[in-house]
Design a protein around this motif. Structure first.
Motif, mmCIF file in Angstrom:
data_model
loop_
_atom_site.group_PDB
_atom_site.id
_atom_site.type_symbol
_atom_site.label_atom_id
_atom_site.label_comp_id
_atom_site.label_asym_id
_atom_site.label_seq_id
_atom_site.Cartn_x
_atom_site.Cartn_y
_atom_site.Cartn_z
ATOM 1 N N ASP A 30 0.830 -1.203 0.000
ATOM 2 C CA ASP A 30 0.000 0.000 0.000
ATOM 3 C C ASP A 30 0.867 1.257 0.000
ATOM 4 O OD1 ASP A 30 -2.262 -1.602 0.095
ATOM 5 O OD2 ASP A 30 -2.595 -1.294 2.244
ATOM 6 N N PHE A 31 1.912 1.249 0.839
ATOM 7 C CA PHE A 31 2.801 2.400 0.911
ATOM 8 C C PHE A 31 3.480 2.652 -0.427
ATOM 9 C CE2 PHE A 31 7.203 3.940 1.462
ATOM 10 C CZ PHE A 31 6.906 5.260 1.774
ATOM 11 N N TYR A 32 4.108 1.626 -0.990
ATOM 12 C CA TYR A 32 4.839 1.838 -2.240
ATOM 13 C C TYR A 32 3.913 2.247 -3.373
ATOM 14 C CZ TYR A 32 9.645 1.221 -1.012
ATOM 15 O OH TYR A 32 10.898 1.450 -0.487
ATOM 16 N N GLY A 33 2.751 1.626 -3.485
ATOM 17 C CA GLY A 33 1.818 2.007 -4.542
ATOM 18 C C GLY A 33 1.359 3.442 -4.422
ATOM 19 N N THR A 34 0.984 3.836 -3.221
ATOM 20 C CA THR A 34 0.499 5.197 -3.006
ATOM 21 C C THR A 34 1.628 6.217 -3.105
ATOM 22 O OG1 THR A 34 -1.196 4.288 -1.550
ATOM 23 C CG2 THR A 34 -0.834 6.661 -1.438
ATOM 24 N N TYR A 35 2.790 5.876 -2.556
ATOM 25 C CA TYR A 35 3.930 6.786 -2.593
ATOM 26 C C TYR A 35 4.361 7.048 -4.038
ATOM 27 C CZ TYR A 35 8.393 8.935 -1.461
ATOM 28 O OH TYR A 35 9.446 9.813 -1.365
ATOM 29 N N ILE A 36 4.449 6.000 -4.840
ATOM 30 C CA ILE A 36 4.839 6.159 -6.245
ATOM 31 C C ILE A 36 3.804 7.002 -6.985
ATOM 32 C CG2 ILE A 36 5.142 4.901 -8.421
ATOM 33 C CD1 ILE A 36 6.547 2.702 -6.653
ATOM 34 N N ASP A 37 2.527 6.767 -6.725
ATOM 35 C CA ASP A 37 1.482 7.597 -7.344
ATOM 36 C C ASP A 37 1.664 9.061 -6.961
ATOM 37 O OD1 ASP A 37 0.314 5.406 -8.535
ATOM 38 O OD2 ASP A 37 -1.382 5.301 -7.127
ATOM 39 N N ALA A 38 1.900 9.327 -5.686
ATOM 40 C CA ALA A 38 2.039 10.710 -5.209
ATOM 41 C C ALA A 38 3.245 11.395 -5.842
ATOM 42 C CB ALA A 38 2.159 10.733 -3.688
ATOM 43 N N VAL A 51 13.335 6.500 -0.514
ATOM 44 C CA VAL A 51 12.338 5.433 -0.559
ATOM 45 C C VAL A 51 12.474 4.641 -1.851
ATOM 46 C CG1 VAL A 51 9.855 4.959 -0.715
ATOM 47 C CG2 VAL A 51 10.701 6.609 0.972
ATOM 48 N N LEU A 52 12.735 5.349 -2.936
ATOM 49 C CA LEU A 52 12.856 4.713 -4.254
ATOM 50 C C LEU A 52 14.304 4.414 -4.626
ATOM 51 C CD1 LEU A 52 10.291 6.962 -6.152
ATOM 52 C CD2 LEU A 52 9.897 4.721 -5.086
ATOM 53 N N ARG A 53 15.249 4.998 -3.891
ATOM 54 C CA ARG A 53 16.669 4.878 -4.186
ATOM 55 C C ARG A 53 16.973 5.352 -5.606
ATOM 56 N NH1 ARG A 53 17.235 4.365 0.846
ATOM 57 N NH2 ARG A 53 18.561 2.770 1.759
ATOM 58 N N ALA A 54 16.314 6.443 -6.013
ATOM 59 C CA ALA A 54 16.465 6.935 -7.384
ATOM 60 C C ALA A 54 16.023 8.389 -7.476
ATOM 61 C CB ALA A 54 15.622 6.094 -8.334
ATOM 62 N N GLN A 55 16.364 9.019 -8.584
ATOM 63 C CA GLN A 55 15.907 10.378 -8.870
ATOM 64 C C GLN A 55 14.645 10.372 -9.720
ATOM 65 O OE1 GLN A 55 19.435 12.063 -10.649
ATOM 66 N NE2 GLN A 55 20.177 12.775 -8.667
ATOM 67 N N ASP A 56 14.319 9.222 -10.302
ATOM 68 C CA ASP A 56 13.156 9.077 -11.167
ATOM 69 C C ASP A 56 12.044 8.335 -10.443
ATOM 70 O OD1 ASP A 56 13.285 10.322 -13.597
ATOM 71 O OD2 ASP A 56 14.392 8.714 -14.571
ATOM 72 N N VAL A 57 10.935 8.163 -11.160
ATOM 73 C CA VAL A 57 9.791 7.417 -10.637
ATOM 74 C C VAL A 57 9.672 6.119 -11.443
ATOM 75 C CG1 VAL A 57 7.300 7.470 -10.240
ATOM 76 C CG2 VAL A 57 8.638 9.582 -10.047
ATOM 77 N N SER A 59 4.796 10.504 -8.641
ATOM 78 C CA SER A 59 4.546 10.606 -10.079
ATOM 79 C C SER A 59 3.597 11.750 -10.407
ATOM 80 C CB SER A 59 3.967 9.285 -10.598
ATOM 81 O OG SER A 59 3.677 9.387 -11.974
ATOM 82 N N ASP A 60 2.575 11.924 -9.578
ATOM 83 C CA ASP A 60 1.590 12.988 -9.789
ATOM 84 C C ASP A 60 2.121 14.357 -9.382
ATOM 85 O OD1 ASP A 60 -0.132 10.995 -10.591
ATOM 86 O OD2 ASP A 60 -1.321 11.019 -8.745
ATOM 87 N N GLY A 61 3.224 14.386 -8.634
ATOM 88 C CA GLY A 61 3.754 15.648 -8.145
ATOM 89 C C GLY A 61 2.884 16.270 -7.061
ATOM 90 N N THR A 62 2.184 15.421 -6.317
ATOM 91 C CA THR A 62 1.282 15.894 -5.279
ATOM 92 C C THR A 62 2.080 16.482 -4.119
ATOM 93 O OG1 THR A 62 -0.223 14.121 -5.903
ATOM 94 C CG2 THR A 62 -0.679 15.237 -3.833
ATOM 95 N N ASP A 63 1.908 17.767 -3.876
ATOM 96 C CA ASP A 63 2.640 18.460 -2.816
ATOM 97 C C ASP A 63 2.371 17.839 -1.451
ATOM 98 O OD1 ASP A 63 3.566 20.202 -4.733
ATOM 99 O OD2 ASP A 63 2.079 21.747 -4.292
#
Length: 135
Positions: A28-36, A73-79, A38-42
Motif C-alpha cells: 500500500d505504501f509503495y503504490g500510493t507513494y509512487i502515485d504521489a 524510498v525509491l533509491r532513485a531520482q526518477d519514478v 509521479s503525480d507531483g502531489t505536494d
C-alpha cells in the motif's frame, strides 16, 4: 487498448489487502507513494512517510537523500513505471519483504530490488536498503 484494459491487472487478479498484514502495508505504501511522487502531489509523500515509516527511518532517509541527491524510498531520482512486493522472511519481531521497482517498459526495462524491514508490533517500515544480489 482502452483505458480500462490498460488498468486491468495483467493476470486478471483482483487486488486486495488487509490493514493487519505488514506485507499489504508495504505494498500500500509503495503504490500510493509512487502515485504521489509521479503525480507531483505536494506534501503527500511526506504525509505518507510519516504514516508508514518509523521516525528513525525517516531521519536516516533524510541523511541518505542529502548524501545521494535522490529519493531514499525509491533509491532513485526518477519514478518507476511499476512495482511489486513479495514476502521474504520474518523473525525476531520483524517482517522482511522485497520490493522490485521497474524502470521503463518492454525488454529493456531495468529493475531495482529493495530489502524492506517492517516491525511486526507496529507494522511500520523500519528499514529500506538495496537488496543483496540473489535475494
Amino acid at each position: 487498448m482502452t483505458d480500462t484494459e490498460a488498468d486491468a491487472p495483467a493476470n486478471g487478479a483482483v487486488r486486495g489487502g488487509s490493514p493487519d498484514s505488514a506485507v499489504d502495508r508495504v505494498a500500500d505504501f509503495y503504490g500510493t507513494y509512487i502515485d504521489a511522487v509521479s503525480d507531483g502531489t505536494d506534501d503527500l509523500g511526506d504525509t505518507l512517510r510519516a504514516h508508514y515509516l518509523t521516525e528513525d527511518l525517516r531521519q536516516r532517509l533524510a541523511a541518505w537523500e542529502e548524501a545521494n541527491h535522490a529519493d531514499g524510498v525509491l533509491r532513485a531520482q526518477d519514478v518507476p513505471t511499476a512495482w511489486a512486493v513479495a514476502y521474504h522472511d520474518s523473525g525476531a519481531g520483524h517482517l522482511f519483504t522485497t520490493v522490485t521497482l521497474t524502470w521503463g517498459t518492454g525488454p529493456d526495462a531495468g529493475h531495482t530490488r529493495l530489502a524492506i524491514r517492517s516491525d511486526l508490533s507496529t507494522r511500520l517500515i523500519s528499514d529500506i536498503e538495496d537488496a543483496p544480489a540473489g535475494n
